[in-house]
Design an enzyme around this catalytic site. Structure first.
Site, PDB file in Angstrom:
ATOM      1  N   THR A  11       0.756  -1.113  -0.012  1.00 14.60           N
ATOM      2  CA  THR A  11      -0.176   0.083   0.021  1.00 14.60           C
ATOM      3  C   THR A  11       0.816   1.287   0.152  1.00 14.60           C
ATOM      4  OG1 THR A  11       0.018  -0.128   2.578  1.00 14.60           O
ATOM      5  CG2 THR A  11      -1.785  -1.313   1.461  1.00 14.60           C
ATOM      6  N   GLU A  28       6.789   3.667  -9.094  1.00 18.32           N
ATOM      7  CA  GLU A  28       5.468   3.985  -9.644  1.00 18.32           C
ATOM      8  C   GLU A  28       4.997   3.084 -10.635  1.00 18.32           C
ATOM      9  OE1 GLU A  28       3.888   5.669  -7.425  1.00 18.32           O
ATOM     10  OE2 GLU A  28       5.688   6.936  -6.202  1.00 18.32           O
TER      11      GLU A  28
END
Length: 225
Positions: free
Chosen positions: A12, A89
């Site tokens: 997360t 990312e």
């Protein structure tokens, strides 16, 4: 003979993915290996990998039309050396770009280390992350667990606008994990976007830390009237 691998590290928000990406680059570079660092939509701005611990490193920005295969082949053709790629990312990469990373691993024997979130604020898989799960030699869940405000392990990423949790909107909106929701600037044309990690139960209930505090401050009715 060592065989190159495509590895996907996931967790997360606030679980330390960018920190691990920078540490991975440091470890390999300190052993004389030559690598490239890529990112997309980092919270600190374009062409930089940033960690919430304060670490930063220049990177190559990945846009939707960027071709990993063409870029790496061009660099090698021009006499460059590439031993590994660090791709932060990675949830924002397109499935085609992930296919390129797998091809680079197999055809060019270059290690590829990807770091990213599995699901968006709507609890849906990011297309890039889904493709990485399908193709990666290994998918590793970060062992540093982010925690929900209640103390349970955080498993979901929540988006807030002006302190209120939302479940609709554009998938890619840059923001960061905030301890306190930022109040709306009356002069601002756009809402203030932030993110918070929650356990499944509180994500389902849209119970952010701010809302939980607000509820706890409401006076309980007396048992008599």
């Amino acid at each position: 003979m060592t065989v190159a691998e495509l590895t996907f590290w996931t967790g997360t928000m606030d679980a330390g993915k960018s920190t691990l990406a920078l540490q991975t680059n440091h470890n390999h570079a300190s052993r004389g290996r030559v690598g490239l660092i890529f990112t997309s939509h980092d919270r600190a701005g374009e062409a930089v990998v940033s960690s919430r611990l304060g670490l930063t490193h220049d990177a190559l920005e990945v846009t939707d039309d960027f071709s990993f295969w063409r870029f790496v082949v061009d660099r090698l053709t021009q006499g460059g050396r590439i031993d590994y790629l660090v791709c932060d990312e990675a949830q924002f990469y397109t499935p085609t770009q992930v296919d390129d990373l797998a091809k680079i691993t197999d055809e060019l024997q270059i290690d590829v280390f990807c770091f990213g979130i599995l699901t968006d604020f709507r609890t849906s898989l990011f297309p890039g992350s889904a493709r990485l799960v399908e193709l990666a030699d290994r998918t590793e869940v970060l062992q540093v667990e982010a925690l929900c405000w209640c103390g349970r392990r955080a498993t979901h990423n929540a988006r807030t606008e002006n302190g209120v949790m939302v479940t609709e909107g554009d998938v890619v909106v840059v923001g960061d994990v905030e301890e306190e929701p930022v109040p709306l600037d009356a002069a601002a044309a756009e809402p203030v976007v932030a993110y918070e990690v929650l356990c499944r139960q509180h994500h389902r209930r849209r119970m952010t830390a701010a809302r939980a505090r607000a509820v706890s401050l409401v006076s309980e009715p007396l048992p008599f009237g």
